[in-house]
Design a protein around this motif. Sequence first.
Motif: not given
Length: 459
Positions: A27-32, A38-42, A72-73, A77-83
Motif C-alpha cells: 500500500d505504501e509502494a502504490r500510494a501516489l 487510488d490505483k492497484h497495480p498487479r 516522482g509519482g 491523474p496518477g500516470l505513474g501507476s496503473c490498475d
Amino acid sequence: MQDTAGIGDFRAGLRGQLIEPKDQGYDEARALYNGMIDKHPRMIARCADVADVINAVNFGRDNDLLIAIRGGGHNGPGLGSCDDGLVIDLSPMKGVRVDPANRTVRVGPGCTQGDVDHATHAFGLAVPAGIVGTTGIAGLTLGGGTGYLTRKHGLTIDSLIEADVVLADGRFVTASADQNEDLFWALRGGGGNFGVVTSFLFRAHPASMIYGGPILWDIKHARQVMQWYREFLPKAPLDMGIFVGLKTVLSAEPFPKEIWGRKIVALIGAWNGPAADGEKAFAPIRKELPPAILDWVGPMPFPALQGMFDPFFPKGLQWYWKGAYVKELPDKAIDVHLEYAMEAPSEMSLMHLYPIDGAVHRVGKDETAWSCRNGTWSMVIAAIDPDPAKANALKRWGRSYWDAASPYTAGGGYVNFMMGDEGDARLKATYGGNFDRLTKIKRKYDPENLFRVNQNIKP
Ligand SMILES: Cc1cc2nc3c(=O)[nH]c(=O)nc-3n(C[C@H](O)[C@H](O)[C@H](O)COP(=O)(O)OP(=O)(O)OC[C@H]3O[C@@H](n4cnc5c(N)ncnc54)[C@H](O)[C@@H]3O)c2cc1C
C-alpha cells in the motif's frame, strides 16, 4: 487477473525489489502524491539500475501487462501507476553527478527536483525546473518543465543535453542532438510515450543566493495587481522569474494568524543574483502597488525558495488539475479569475500563471516537441484539499473555472497539468504542428503502444 509466466525468475533477476499485493509495504509502494487517485497495480518493480529496467520492460511486454513508468509519482491523474499492471518504479535510481568544470549534471530518473537542487547548489549551479521540491524530475522534464529560471534559461527540456532510454523492444539507446535525434526531439515535451528514460544529462546554470519569495495583497487589489503585472512582465529583466497567483492564506504557521483564511493575490518570484540587484528589480512592485499584507521577499539560497512550499503540500492531498496556455490577460479574463477565486472550494485551491516568455521564445516551435513557444503563461487551476469527501466539489470548481477561462486561453495546455485523458483533439491542440511528427516517431520507437499510461500519442 491473468497468469503471469516466470514471475519468480523475474523477481530473482531484479537487483531492486518486486512488490505484489500480498507483500508487506504494497500500500505504501502504490500510494501516489495525489490522494484522489487510488490505483492497484498487479506488481511494482522497484528498479535499482538500467538492467532492472530492461528486465522489467521485457517482462511486461512478453506477458502483455499494462506498463506504467513512475518517476516522482507526482502526476495529477496518477500516470505513474496503473490498475492491474506492472509499475516500473524508478524511485531508487537517484544518483546526481555534477561536473562543475563543464557545468553539466547527470541525473537519475528517481530524483526529485529537490535532490537535484541539493546536489547542484554546492557548486553554485541549478537546472531550471519547477517550484516544488518533491516533484519528480523525470516526469517534469519529459513534459517540458517551467519554474523560476525559465524566463532566463528556458524550459527544463531546453537544458537537456542527452537522455538514456530503454525502448519498448528492450534495446538501450542514447538520444541527443547527434544520436537518435528524432527520439531526442520527441522526448523534449512528448512525455513518457517513447521509452523509459534511465538517465538525464542537463546543462546547469549559475544560481546560488537569490532574492525572492512571495508578496501578498488582499484580493480587493487583485485586479490592479494582475493588470500591473501583465504590463510589467514583458519589461521585467529575464533574471527575474515571477508568477501571479490567486489563493487563500492557509490557516497555518508560519503565516500571521490575523491573515489566516484571507483571499489574496500573490506575486511569487526570484531575482537570480545579488540581493542589491534583486531589491532594485522588486522596487517597482513595492513602489507602484498598494501596501502588501505580507512581503517575504529577501535573500535566500535557491533551494530554500525551491522547497518553500513543500511543507504545505504533503503527499496524499486531494488534487484536481486543469491547465492551459495563455497569450494575453485581458480585463475580461481577470473578471473570470476573480469570480472563481471568490468561489474557491478550499483554502489550498489556487490559480497560477507561470511565465513562458523570454528564453522559451528563443527556441523555435518545431525545434522540440513542446510547441507553445509564443505563449506568455502556462496557467494552472488546482483544486486541493486534504478531505476526500470534498473530491466532487474540487472537480466541479476546477472544471467550471476552466470552462469559463477557456475563451481567454491559447488552445492546448501543458501535458503536466492535464487531468487524465483529455482526448486526442486536446493533445493535437497542445502539440500543434508537431503532432504528426510525434505520431511518426511513436510508430518507430513504440509501434505497439506499450507505453500508453501517459498523455498518449497513439502510433
Ligand atoms: C505540487 C506540484 C507542483 C508542481 N509544480 C510544477 C512546476 O513548477 N513546473 C512544472 O513544470 N510542473 C510542475 N508540476 C507538474 C509535474 O511536472 C507533473 O506532475 C509531472 O508529471 C511530475 O513528474 P513525476 O516524475 O513526479 O511524475 P510520475 O507520476 O512519476 O510520472 C509522470 C508521467 O511521466 C512519465 N515518466 C516518469 N518518469 C519517466 C521516465 N523516467 N521515463 C519515461 N517516462 C516517465 C510517467 O509514465 C507518467 O506518464 C507540479 C506537480 C505537483 C504535484
